[in-house]
Design a protein around this motif. Sequence first.
Motif, PDB file in Angstrom:
ATOM      1  N   ASP A  42       0.863  -1.179   0.000  1.00  0.00           N
ATOM      2  CA  ASP A  42       0.000   0.000   0.000  1.00  0.00           C
ATOM      3  C   ASP A  42       0.898   1.227   0.000  1.00  0.00           C
ATOM      4  N   VAL A  43       0.685   2.117  -0.953  1.00  0.00           N
ATOM      5  CA  VAL A  43       1.568   3.274  -1.099  1.00  0.00           C
ATOM      6  C   VAL A  43       1.550   4.133   0.162  1.00  0.00           C
ATOM      7  N   ALA A  44       0.386   4.343   0.751  1.00  0.00           N
ATOM      8  CA  ALA A  44       0.304   5.158   1.955  1.00  0.00           C
ATOM      9  C   ALA A  44       1.045   4.510   3.122  1.00  0.00           C
ATOM     10  N   ALA A  45       1.074   3.188   3.167  1.00  0.00           N
ATOM     11  CA  ALA A  45       1.826   2.508   4.227  1.00  0.00           C
ATOM     12  C   ALA A  45       3.309   2.830   4.105  1.00  0.00           C
ATOM     13  N   GLY A  46       3.836   2.772   2.888  1.00  0.00           N
ATOM     14  CA  GLY A  46       5.231   3.142   2.687  1.00  0.00           C
ATOM     15  C   GLY A  46       5.490   4.590   3.025  1.00  0.00           C
ATOM     16  N   ARG A  47       4.522   5.446   2.675  1.00  0.00           N
ATOM     17  CA  ARG A  47       4.664   6.883   2.951  1.00  0.00           C
ATOM     18  C   ARG A  47       4.666   7.153   4.455  1.00  0.00           C
ATOM     19  N   ALA A  48       4.001   6.317   5.232  1.00  0.00           N
ATOM     20  CA  ALA A  48       3.975   6.491   6.685  1.00  0.00           C
ATOM     21  C   ALA A  48       5.240   5.973   7.341  1.00  0.00           C
ATOM     22  N   ILE A  49       5.799   4.907   6.803  1.00  0.00           N
ATOM     23  CA  ILE A  49       6.943   4.252   7.442  1.00  0.00           C
ATOM     24  C   ILE A  49       8.262   4.923   7.091  1.00  0.00           C
ATOM     25  N   GLU A  50       8.405   5.383   5.855  1.00  0.00           N
ATOM     26  CA  GLU A  50       9.697   5.907   5.401  1.00  0.00           C
ATOM     27  C   GLU A  50      10.244   7.039   6.257  1.00  0.00           C
ATOM     28  N   PRO A  51       9.438   8.061   6.642  1.00  0.00           N
ATOM     29  CA  PRO A  51      10.016   9.148   7.453  1.00  0.00           C
ATOM     30  C   PRO A  51      10.517   8.689   8.819  1.00  0.00           C
ATOM     31  N   ARG A 108      -7.322  13.212  -3.223  1.00  0.00           N
ATOM     32  CA  ARG A 108      -7.805  11.835  -3.330  1.00  0.00           C
ATOM     33  C   ARG A 108      -6.654  10.846  -3.176  1.00  0.00           C
ATOM     34  N   GLY A 109      -5.432  11.339  -3.317  1.00  0.00           N
ATOM     35  CA  GLY A 109      -4.258  10.504  -3.092  1.00  0.00           C
ATOM     36  C   GLY A 109      -3.726  10.700  -1.689  1.00  0.00           C
ATOM     37  N   LEU A 110      -3.229   9.622  -1.084  1.00  0.00           N
ATOM     38  CA  LEU A 110      -2.668   9.661   0.271  1.00  0.00           C
ATOM     39  C   LEU A 110      -3.635  10.353   1.233  1.00  0.00           C
ATOM     40  N   ARG A 111      -4.897   9.971   1.167  1.00  0.00           N
ATOM     41  CA  ARG A 111      -5.916  10.636   1.982  1.00  0.00           C
ATOM     42  C   ARG A 111      -5.661  10.466   3.471  1.00  0.00           C
ATOM     43  N   VAL A 114       6.096  -1.291  -8.887  1.00  0.00           N
ATOM     44  CA  VAL A 114       6.028  -2.754  -8.947  1.00  0.00           C
ATOM     45  C   VAL A 114       4.599  -3.224  -8.689  1.00  0.00           C
ATOM     46  N   ALA A 115       3.922  -2.611  -7.736  1.00  0.00           N
ATOM     47  CA  ALA A 115       2.537  -2.990  -7.452  1.00  0.00           C
ATOM     48  C   ALA A 115       1.642  -2.735  -8.664  1.00  0.00           C
ATOM     49  N   VAL A 116       1.839  -1.601  -9.331  1.00  0.00           N
ATOM     50  CA  VAL A 116       1.052  -1.299 -10.533  1.00  0.00           C
ATOM     51  C   VAL A 116       1.340  -2.335 -11.616  1.00  0.00           C
ATOM     52  N   ALA A 117       2.615  -2.687 -11.783  1.00  0.00           N
ATOM     53  CA  ALA A 117       2.990  -3.667 -12.804  1.00  0.00           C
ATOM     54  C   ALA A 117       2.422  -5.048 -12.487  1.00  0.00           C
ATOM     55  N   ALA A 142     -12.591   3.439 -11.948  1.00  0.00           N
ATOM     56  CA  ALA A 142     -13.944   3.731 -11.479  1.00  0.00           C
ATOM     57  C   ALA A 142     -14.463   2.715 -10.470  1.00  0.00           C
ATOM     58  N   PHE A 143     -14.038   1.437 -10.615  1.00  0.00           N
ATOM     59  CA  PHE A 143     -14.693   0.383  -9.839  1.00  0.00           C
ATOM     60  C   PHE A 143     -13.767  -0.472  -8.974  1.00  0.00           C
ATOM     61  N   ASP A 144     -12.457  -0.340  -9.120  1.00  0.00           N
ATOM     62  CA  ASP A 144     -11.523  -1.149  -8.338  1.00  0.00           C
ATOM     63  C   ASP A 144     -10.884  -0.256  -7.282  1.00  0.00           C
ATOM     64  N   PRO A 145     -11.307  -0.351  -6.018  1.00  0.00           N
ATOM     65  CA  PRO A 145     -10.808   0.587  -4.998  1.00  0.00           C
ATOM     66  C   PRO A 145      -9.314   0.444  -4.727  1.00  0.00           C
ATOM     67  N   VAL A 146      -8.778  -0.770  -4.811  1.00  0.00           N
ATOM     68  CA  VAL A 146      -7.348  -0.957  -4.551  1.00  0.00           C
ATOM     69  C   VAL A 146      -6.526  -0.309  -5.660  1.00  0.00           C
ATOM     70  N   TYR A 147      -6.910  -0.572  -6.912  1.00  0.00           N
ATOM     71  CA  TYR A 147      -6.206   0.015  -8.052  1.00  0.00           C
ATOM     72  C   TYR A 147      -6.336   1.535  -8.033  1.00  0.00           C
ATOM     73  N   GLY A 148      -7.548   2.039  -7.824  1.00  0.00           N
ATOM     74  CA  GLY A 148      -7.747   3.476  -7.824  1.00  0.00           C
ATOM     75  C   GLY A 148      -6.962   4.172  -6.736  1.00  0.00           C
ATOM     76  N   LYS A 149      -6.937   3.585  -5.540  1.00  0.00           N
ATOM     77  CA  LYS A 149      -6.165   4.154  -4.434  1.00  0.00           C
ATOM     78  C   LYS A 149      -4.682   4.153  -4.757  1.00  0.00           C
ATOM     79  N   ARG A 150      -4.208   3.034  -5.277  1.00  0.00           N
ATOM     80  CA  ARG A 150      -2.778   2.923  -5.589  1.00  0.00           C
ATOM     81  C   ARG A 150      -2.352   3.975  -6.612  1.00  0.00           C
ATOM     82  N   MET A 151      -3.132   4.141  -7.659  1.00  0.00           N
ATOM     83  CA  MET A 151      -2.763   5.090  -8.707  1.00  0.00           C
ATOM     84  C   MET A 151      -2.807   6.527  -8.183  1.00  0.00           C
ATOM     85  N   ALA A 152      -3.822   6.857  -7.373  1.00  0.00           N
ATOM     86  CA  ALA A 152      -3.921   8.209  -6.826  1.00  0.00           C
ATOM     87  C   ALA A 152      -2.818   8.472  -5.806  1.00  0.00           C
TER      88      ALA A 152
END
Length: 368
Positions: free
Chosen positions: A75-84, A190-193, A238-241, A329-339
Amino acid sequence: MNRTSASPRPRAVRISSAPEDLAGLNPLLVDALSAVGDVPALLDLAKAAGDAAPKPGEGRTAFLWELLASVTAVDVAAGRAIEPHLDASAILAQAAGHAALAGWDCPDFDGVHFDGAWGVFAAEAAGLRLEAKPADGCFLLQGSKPWCSLAAQLDHAVVTAHLDDGGRAAFAVDLHAPGVGFADPEWTSRGLREIPSGTVHFDSVPAVPLGDAGWYYRRPGFAWGGMGVAACWLGGAVAVARGFQDSLLKAADGGREPDQLALAHLGEIDRTLTALTAYLARTAARIDAGDLSGPGTWSEALRVRGNTATAVERIQTLVSQNLGPGPLAFDPVYGKRMADLALYIRQHHGMRDDAQLGALTLKGDHPW
């Protein structure tokens, strides 16, 4: 037979470590998956990771970056929380022995309590200024600091502040201290909410100096930390790929084989990620060997960050064009990851960072 994996179990992102070493990340990744969207749980995860993660430049830099990339791939936000938190831990370790500014009788570095969740606040913004004022041989922070992610939920932070002589220095500060105020970030992204970044106000808040004036920026760890952020970006890509590959396999299982365009784009994504991970592996090895601790270190960080940011944006474009609007529009995991990833990657300043690298290149700071 269904060729897609039925298991949601997260996978590590490999840069150079042996598979058996990467397997040690599995419990952390499982915990990260269960903590998605839960900021207190993510900060607990950051503290646990900080206790176990290697520091950059101590022989296992690639594994540190694999940890960051692997959590971000969950989860991108998880990485964003841990890195700092991991970056702050490294800064504090690097500052040991460089704590007191010459001539100032501040509290001993050993008096800093390391418990709790940490952030790193080093951004600047027009109209906002944080100053460190000498007071009785020590320092008080006065002013405001922008772009302080999760500040109201953290315990401590490494912050940079302006000195009276025009320089800047880093300080460790207790975010629970009297005089610390948190402005409502009014976060509409809508990204990293779950990772809002707002302004923190300091009114005569005691702070412990970390290194002398300019040390925070001179140390090689400044560049190493910037590369660690790039490792997080890699994990998001990598997650997107992986999601794209899975979608092609699922479609094929339903009778729709990928066309040449989809295969060509998947091939380009493979080339891009393979080259990028090899580059990071070499760079991590150079850091551990002591080859990136002097002049040229920041140039290499700009290359790593620029190449990673370009790769991420290219992969996002290819996948988005291939999959169309449906998953957005319909995949919450994909939409969250991209945003999330689109916002996170904007920590790279694009052509302005390339201009900085070009100026260094013009002076002869390049390997070719």
